[in-house]
Design a protein around this motif. Structure first.
Motif, PDB file in Angstrom:
ATOM      1  N   THR A 121      29.953  50.833  33.774  1.00  0.00           N
ATOM      2  CA  THR A 121      31.228  50.159  33.541  1.00  0.00           C
ATOM      3  C   THR A 121      32.153  50.373  34.736  1.00  0.00           C
ATOM      4  O   THR A 121      32.210  51.481  35.279  1.00  0.00           O
ATOM      5  CB  THR A 121      31.903  50.770  32.288  1.00  0.00           C
ATOM      6  OG1 THR A 121      30.994  50.698  31.209  1.00  0.00           O
ATOM      7  CG2 THR A 121      33.167  50.042  31.917  1.00  0.00           C
ATOM      8  N   PRO A 122      32.882  49.338  35.129  1.00  0.00           N
ATOM      9  CA  PRO A 122      33.856  49.534  36.209  1.00  0.00           C
ATOM     10  C   PRO A 122      34.919  50.566  35.802  1.00  0.00           C
ATOM     11  O   PRO A 122      35.350  50.580  34.649  1.00  0.00           O
ATOM     12  CB  PRO A 122      34.504  48.161  36.379  1.00  0.00           C
ATOM     13  CG  PRO A 122      33.608  47.196  35.680  1.00  0.00           C
ATOM     14  CD  PRO A 122      32.886  47.965  34.630  1.00  0.00           C
ATOM     15  N   ARG A 123      35.297  51.413  36.731  1.00  0.00           N
ATOM     16  CA  ARG A 123      36.404  52.347  36.513  1.00  0.00           C
ATOM     17  C   ARG A 123      37.606  51.755  37.234  1.00  0.00           C
ATOM     18  O   ARG A 123      37.523  51.424  38.419  1.00  0.00           O
ATOM     19  CB  ARG A 123      36.038  53.714  37.098  1.00  0.00           C
ATOM     20  CG  ARG A 123      37.099  54.743  36.874  1.00  0.00           C
ATOM     21  CD  ARG A 123      36.627  56.098  37.326  1.00  0.00           C
ATOM     22  NE  ARG A 123      37.677  57.058  37.127  1.00  0.00           N
ATOM     23  CZ  ARG A 123      37.814  58.158  37.839  1.00  0.00           C
ATOM     24  NH1 ARG A 123      36.951  58.448  38.787  1.00  0.00           N
ATOM     25  NH2 ARG A 123      38.802  58.982  37.596  1.00  0.00           N
ATOM     26  N   ARG A 124      38.703  51.605  36.498  1.00  0.00           N
ATOM     27  CA  ARG A 124      39.880  50.931  37.061  1.00  0.00           C
ATOM     28  C   ARG A 124      41.080  51.869  37.151  1.00  0.00           C
ATOM     29  O   ARG A 124      41.210  52.792  36.360  1.00  0.00           O
ATOM     30  CB  ARG A 124      40.233  49.727  36.190  1.00  0.00           C
ATOM     31  CG  ARG A 124      39.110  48.691  36.140  1.00  0.00           C
ATOM     32  CD  ARG A 124      39.450  47.540  35.204  1.00  0.00           C
ATOM     33  NE  ARG A 124      38.343  46.626  35.049  1.00  0.00           N
ATOM     34  CZ  ARG A 124      38.080  45.609  35.854  1.00  0.00           C
ATOM     35  NH1 ARG A 124      38.845  45.376  36.890  1.00  0.00           N
ATOM     36  NH2 ARG A 124      37.033  44.836  35.633  1.00  0.00           N
ATOM     37  N   ASP A 125      41.945  51.565  38.102  1.00  0.00           N
ATOM     38  CA  ASP A 125      43.192  52.325  38.216  1.00  0.00           C
ATOM     39  C   ASP A 125      44.232  51.720  37.271  1.00  0.00           C
ATOM     40  O   ASP A 125      43.938  50.780  36.527  1.00  0.00           O
ATOM     41  CB  ASP A 125      43.690  52.369  39.669  1.00  0.00           C
ATOM     42  CG  ASP A 125      44.064  51.010  40.239  1.00  0.00           C
ATOM     43  OD1 ASP A 125      44.248  50.037  39.456  1.00  0.00           O
ATOM     44  OD2 ASP A 125      44.181  50.904  41.474  1.00  0.00           O
ATOM     45  N   GLY A 126      45.463  52.233  37.309  1.00  0.00           N
ATOM     46  CA  GLY A 126      46.526  51.780  36.417  1.00  0.00           C
ATOM     47  C   GLY A 126      46.894  50.310  36.574  1.00  0.00           C
ATOM     48  O   GLY A 126      47.447  49.703  35.664  1.00  0.00           O
ATOM     49  N   LYS A 127      46.579  49.730  37.725  1.00  0.00           N
ATOM     50  CA  LYS A 127      46.899  48.323  37.975  1.00  0.00           C
ATOM     51  C   LYS A 127      45.707  47.402  37.700  1.00  0.00           C
ATOM     52  O   LYS A 127      45.782  46.202  37.943  1.00  0.00           O
ATOM     53  CB  LYS A 127      47.365  48.136  39.416  1.00  0.00           C
ATOM     54  CG  LYS A 127      48.685  48.836  39.693  1.00  0.00           C
ATOM     55  CD  LYS A 127      49.130  48.611  41.116  1.00  0.00           C
ATOM     56  CE  LYS A 127      50.476  49.303  41.323  1.00  0.00           C
ATOM     57  NZ  LYS A 127      50.914  49.234  42.701  1.00  0.00           N
ATOM     58  N   GLY A 128      44.603  47.988  37.232  1.00  0.00           N
ATOM     59  CA  GLY A 128      43.428  47.181  36.903  1.00  0.00           C
ATOM     60  C   GLY A 128      42.457  46.965  38.051  1.00  0.00           C
ATOM     61  O   GLY A 128      41.462  46.264  37.891  1.00  0.00           O
ATOM     62  N   HIS A 129      42.721  47.577  39.200  1.00  0.00           N
ATOM     63  CA  HIS A 129      41.809  47.440  40.337  1.00  0.00           C
ATOM     64  C   HIS A 129      40.594  48.360  40.146  1.00  0.00           C
ATOM     65  O   HIS A 129      40.748  49.521  39.765  1.00  0.00           O
ATOM     66  CB  HIS A 129      42.511  47.812  41.653  1.00  0.00           C
ATOM     67  CG  HIS A 129      43.692  46.954  41.936  1.00  0.00           C
ATOM     68  ND1 HIS A 129      44.969  47.451  41.961  1.00  0.00           N
ATOM     69  CD2 HIS A 129      43.794  45.619  42.185  1.00  0.00           C
ATOM     70  CE1 HIS A 129      45.816  46.468  42.228  1.00  0.00           C
ATOM     71  NE2 HIS A 129      45.125  45.341  42.358  1.00  0.00           N
TER      72      HIS A 129
ATOM     73  N   VAL B  22      22.907  47.365  40.191  1.00  0.00           N
ATOM     74  CA  VAL B  22      23.683  47.643  38.971  1.00  0.00           C
ATOM     75  C   VAL B  22      25.062  48.190  39.344  1.00  0.00           C
ATOM     76  O   VAL B  22      26.078  47.756  38.799  1.00  0.00           O
ATOM     77  CB  VAL B  22      22.928  48.626  38.047  1.00  0.00           C
ATOM     78  CG1 VAL B  22      23.827  49.147  36.933  1.00  0.00           C
ATOM     79  CG2 VAL B  22      21.698  47.950  37.459  1.00  0.00           C
ATOM     80  N   LEU B  23      25.106  49.125  40.288  1.00  0.00           N
ATOM     81  CA  LEU B  23      26.381  49.699  40.711  1.00  0.00           C
ATOM     82  C   LEU B  23      27.248  48.645  41.393  1.00  0.00           C
ATOM     83  O   LEU B  23      28.448  48.570  41.154  1.00  0.00           O
ATOM     84  CB  LEU B  23      26.154  50.889  41.651  1.00  0.00           C
ATOM     85  CG  LEU B  23      25.467  52.104  41.035  1.00  0.00           C
ATOM     86  CD1 LEU B  23      25.277  53.192  42.086  1.00  0.00           C
ATOM     87  CD2 LEU B  23      26.214  52.638  39.830  1.00  0.00           C
ATOM     88  N   LYS B  24      26.632  47.815  42.223  1.00  0.00           N
ATOM     89  CA  LYS B  24      27.368  46.762  42.933  1.00  0.00           C
ATOM     90  C   LYS B  24      28.009  45.791  41.940  1.00  0.00           C
ATOM     91  O   LYS B  24      29.164  45.396  42.102  1.00  0.00           O
ATOM     92  CB  LYS B  24      26.412  46.022  43.870  1.00  0.00           C
ATOM     93  CG  LYS B  24      27.121  45.199  44.931  1.00  0.00           C
ATOM     94  CD  LYS B  24      26.143  44.491  45.850  1.00  0.00           C
ATOM     95  CE  LYS B  24      25.354  45.490  46.658  1.00  0.00           C
ATOM     96  NZ  LYS B  24      24.440  44.840  47.618  1.00  0.00           N
ATOM     97  N   LYS B  25      27.264  45.425  40.883  1.00  0.00           N
ATOM     98  CA  LYS B  25      27.813  44.529  39.869  1.00  0.00           C
ATOM     99  C   LYS B  25      29.025  45.162  39.192  1.00  0.00           C
ATOM    100  O   LYS B  25      30.042  44.508  38.972  1.00  0.00           O
ATOM    101  CB  LYS B  25      26.735  44.178  38.832  1.00  0.00           C
ATOM    102  CG  LYS B  25      25.763  43.122  39.338  1.00  0.00           C
ATOM    103  CD  LYS B  25      24.515  42.990  38.518  1.00  0.00           C
ATOM    104  CE  LYS B  25      24.709  42.531  37.110  1.00  0.00           C
ATOM    105  NZ  LYS B  25      23.422  42.287  36.418  1.00  0.00           N
ATOM    106  N   ALA B  26      28.916  46.450  38.858  1.00  0.00           N
ATOM    107  CA  ALA B  26      30.039  47.138  38.210  1.00  0.00           C
ATOM    108  C   ALA B  26      31.256  47.186  39.136  1.00  0.00           C
ATOM    109  O   ALA B  26      32.390  47.059  38.684  1.00  0.00           O
ATOM    110  CB  ALA B  26      29.632  48.541  37.778  1.00  0.00           C
TER     111      ALA B  26
END
Length: 126
Positions: free
Chosen positions: A96-104, A64-68
């Motif tokens: 849910t994926p946590r993203r930085d300001g650039k979407g990474h 689950v974590l790997k998919k996120a």
């Protein structure tokens, strides 16, 4: 806004945790601490799966974590947790994926709902 979000996460009536790209805990709110008996200080920097998930559930949770971490959300995953004192919990988790300001993608945020009692009642009615 960052301070407001931090206060919201900390005071939410739902367990919320965060992990980084290496699976190390970066966030652990008050509800998580109250449920599982581990303070935020005890969890930060620790491997989430290795330290807080039972061995028989680790592969599934890791998946689950790997998919996120690849950008894919998982909703309504029944996450089995065990407290510091041996009590078992079931949390309905959205990862849910946590993203930085650039979407990474920079980690995962998990928001849960304790369904331990509901799970117990449903199990007894079968």
């Amino acid at each position: 806004i960052a301070d407001d979000l931090s206060r919201l996460i900390e005071s939410a009536n739902a367990p919320i945790f965060g992990v980084d790209l290496n699976g190390l805990v970066t966030e652990w709110n008050r509800k998580s601490a109250d449920m599982l008996g581990y303070s935020k200080a005890e969890t930060l920097g620790k491997n989430f799966v290795q330290n807080f998930i039972q061995p028989e559930d680790r592969a599934s949770v890791q998946n689950v974590l790997k998919k996120a971490l690849t950008g894919e959300e998982t909703a309504n995953y029944e996450l089995p947790l065990i407290s510091k004192y041996g009590k078992r919990y079931t949390v309905l988790l959205n990862a849910t994926p946590r993203r930085d300001g650039k979407g990474h993608v920079m980690g995962v945020v998990g928001v849960g709902q304790d369904i331990t009692e509901l799970d117990k009642v449903m199990g007894e009615s079968k």
